[in-house]
Design a protein around this motif. Sequence first.
Motif, PDB file in Angstrom:
ATOM      1  N   ARG A  48      43.381  45.665  23.003  1.00  0.00           N
ATOM      2  CA  ARG A  48      43.859  46.756  24.026  1.00  0.00           C
ATOM      3  C   ARG A  48      44.054  45.825  25.328  1.00  0.00           C
ATOM      4  NH1 ARG A  48      39.523  50.847  25.143  1.00  0.00           N
ATOM      5  NH2 ARG A  48      38.066  49.141  25.199  1.00  0.00           N
ATOM      6  N   HIS A  72      50.738  50.426  28.682  1.00  0.00           N
ATOM      7  CA  HIS A  72      49.532  50.207  27.874  1.00  0.00           C
ATOM      8  C   HIS A  72      48.646  50.707  28.758  1.00  0.00           C
ATOM      9  CE1 HIS A  72      50.896  46.736  25.022  1.00  0.00           C
ATOM     10  NE2 HIS A  72      51.660  48.104  24.836  1.00  0.00           N
ATOM     11  N   ASN A  91      44.832  52.999  24.377  1.00  0.00           N
ATOM     12  CA  ASN A  91      46.002  52.621  23.445  1.00  0.00           C
ATOM     13  C   ASN A  91      45.409  51.316  22.821  1.00  0.00           C
ATOM     14  OD1 ASN A  91      49.002  52.393  22.470  1.00  0.00           O
ATOM     15  ND2 ASN A  91      48.573  50.348  23.355  1.00  0.00           N
ATOM     16  N   ASN A 129      46.609  48.085  20.229  1.00  0.00           N
ATOM     17  CA  ASN A 129      47.538  47.307  20.065  1.00  0.00           C
ATOM     18  C   ASN A 129      47.248  46.621  18.502  1.00  0.00           C
ATOM     19  OD1 ASN A 129      49.847  47.705  22.470  1.00  0.00           O
ATOM     20  ND2 ASN A 129      47.682  47.056  23.088  1.00  0.00           N
ATOM     21  N   THR A 144      48.808  43.745  15.663  1.00  0.00           N
ATOM     22  CA  THR A 144      49.717  42.737  15.453  1.00  0.00           C
ATOM     23  C   THR A 144      49.619  42.052  14.231  1.00  0.00           C
ATOM     24  OG1 THR A 144      49.607  42.143  18.076  1.00  0.00           O
ATOM     25  CG2 THR A 144      50.567  40.408  16.476  1.00  0.00           C
ATOM     26  N   SER A 167      53.484  55.714  17.977  1.00  0.00           N
ATOM     27  CA  SER A 167      53.559  54.371  17.925  1.00  0.00           C
ATOM     28  C   SER A 167      54.853  53.896  18.052  1.00  0.00           C
ATOM     29  CB  SER A 167      53.059  53.990  16.650  1.00  0.00           C
ATOM     30  OG  SER A 167      53.102  52.562  16.238  1.00  0.00           O
ATOM     31  N   ASN A 214      57.155  50.059  17.691  1.00  0.00           N
ATOM     32  CA  ASN A 214      57.018  48.747  17.047  1.00  0.00           C
ATOM     33  C   ASN A 214      57.939  47.769  17.352  1.00  0.00           C
ATOM     34  OD1 ASN A 214      54.579  49.301  14.746  1.00  0.00           O
ATOM     35  ND2 ASN A 214      55.757  50.993  15.083  1.00  0.00           N
ATOM     36  N   HIS A 262      54.517  43.717  15.994  1.00  0.00           N
ATOM     37  CA  HIS A 262      53.301  44.237  16.941  1.00  0.00           C
ATOM     38  C   HIS A 262      53.683  45.632  17.148  1.00  0.00           C
ATOM     39  CE1 HIS A 262      55.004  41.939  20.500  1.00  0.00           C
ATOM     40  NE2 HIS A 262      55.900  42.770  20.193  1.00  0.00           N
ATOM     41  N   THR A 313      52.257  49.659  19.126  1.00  0.00           N
ATOM     42  CA  THR A 313      51.233  50.371  19.716  1.00  0.00           C
ATOM     43  C   THR A 313      50.703  51.519  18.815  1.00  0.00           C
ATOM     44  OG1 THR A 313      52.895  51.921  20.867  1.00  0.00           O
ATOM     45  CG2 THR A 313      52.537  49.930  22.010  1.00  0.00           C
TER      46      THR A 313
END
Length: 329
Positions: A34, A75, A79, A81, A83, A128, A130, A142, A144
């Motif tokens: 995050r 961000h 949120n 994240n 990866t 989300s 990407n 990656h 969100t």
Amino acid sequence: MLLIYNDKTRPYFNLAMEEYLLKNFDSDLFILWRNEPSIIVGKNQNILSEINLDYIEEHSIPVVRRQSGGGAVFHDLGNINFTFISNDNSFSDFRRFTQPIIDLLKTMDVNAEFSGRNDLLIEGKKFSGNAQYNYKNKTMHHGTLMFSSQINDLSSALKVKPIKLEGKGIKSVKARVTNISDHLKIEMDILEFKDTIMDYLSKTNPDNEPYTLSESDIENIQKLVDEKYGTWEWNFGKSPKYNFTNELKYPGGNVEFNLNVDKGVITEIKLYGDFFGRRDVSFVEDALTGVNHEEGAIRSVLDKIDIDEYFLGGNTEVLVAGLFGKKIL
């Protein structure tokens, strides 16, 4: 696949972490992380065309450029994240990497779907976005996961300023957004949801195992922050070539600002308007040519000039506002 639960929230560190892991680990990886409030821009974007400069300065929000393309995102700690780093060339295969998130949400009675080129939606609203980056034969994906983000802050931070900024940079696409927490049947905070994701991936594949960043890893990541991700040269100087035009009204008249900027440096500047001045404005234009299009660098030049001699009734604040599309303080 190694599963990394990263609890550090500094955006410069986390973007550097991705690059370090991509280039130094041979295993497939999955990382959850995050960021504190920050704006993360795509590799090919002109930053000034994406951000509300007044808002981010007022709230001390860092702006960080990532390795991948795509649009700018806001961000915050609401949120998550995620990866994936894969040792095969899966570039452009967005569905493969987002499917585990869709499958997890289905176990929680949330109907998520893949949409467009790189988004995930719930009930037609985006939660989300990407992006991907290719390095040698590896793919980094990656994305969100908006869980409880402050959506008003998102729209304020990314509000496009009323200036004309032309270039080859990629523009962000605004969309209707939603938070995952608004669709859950049970109450859960973001850290519980983060644990749920990690637990789900642990159970779906017995070969997945946890990995904790070592002291050596952290030292190397911090070195990358100091040399790259925390620098103006990477975050702003890497903006593609652009032309910046803005018009500003101040008590002494109107000023039109016209700049050509390449690699963050002003290569040409013209200042027009109905203002009065005792001296020729070309002196100011010459002084700013070759200077970084960055507030600190420009202030250091303008503070040595008696601005009132060239723009009657003006000062450094007026020109800085016009050169960045900001409000006059």
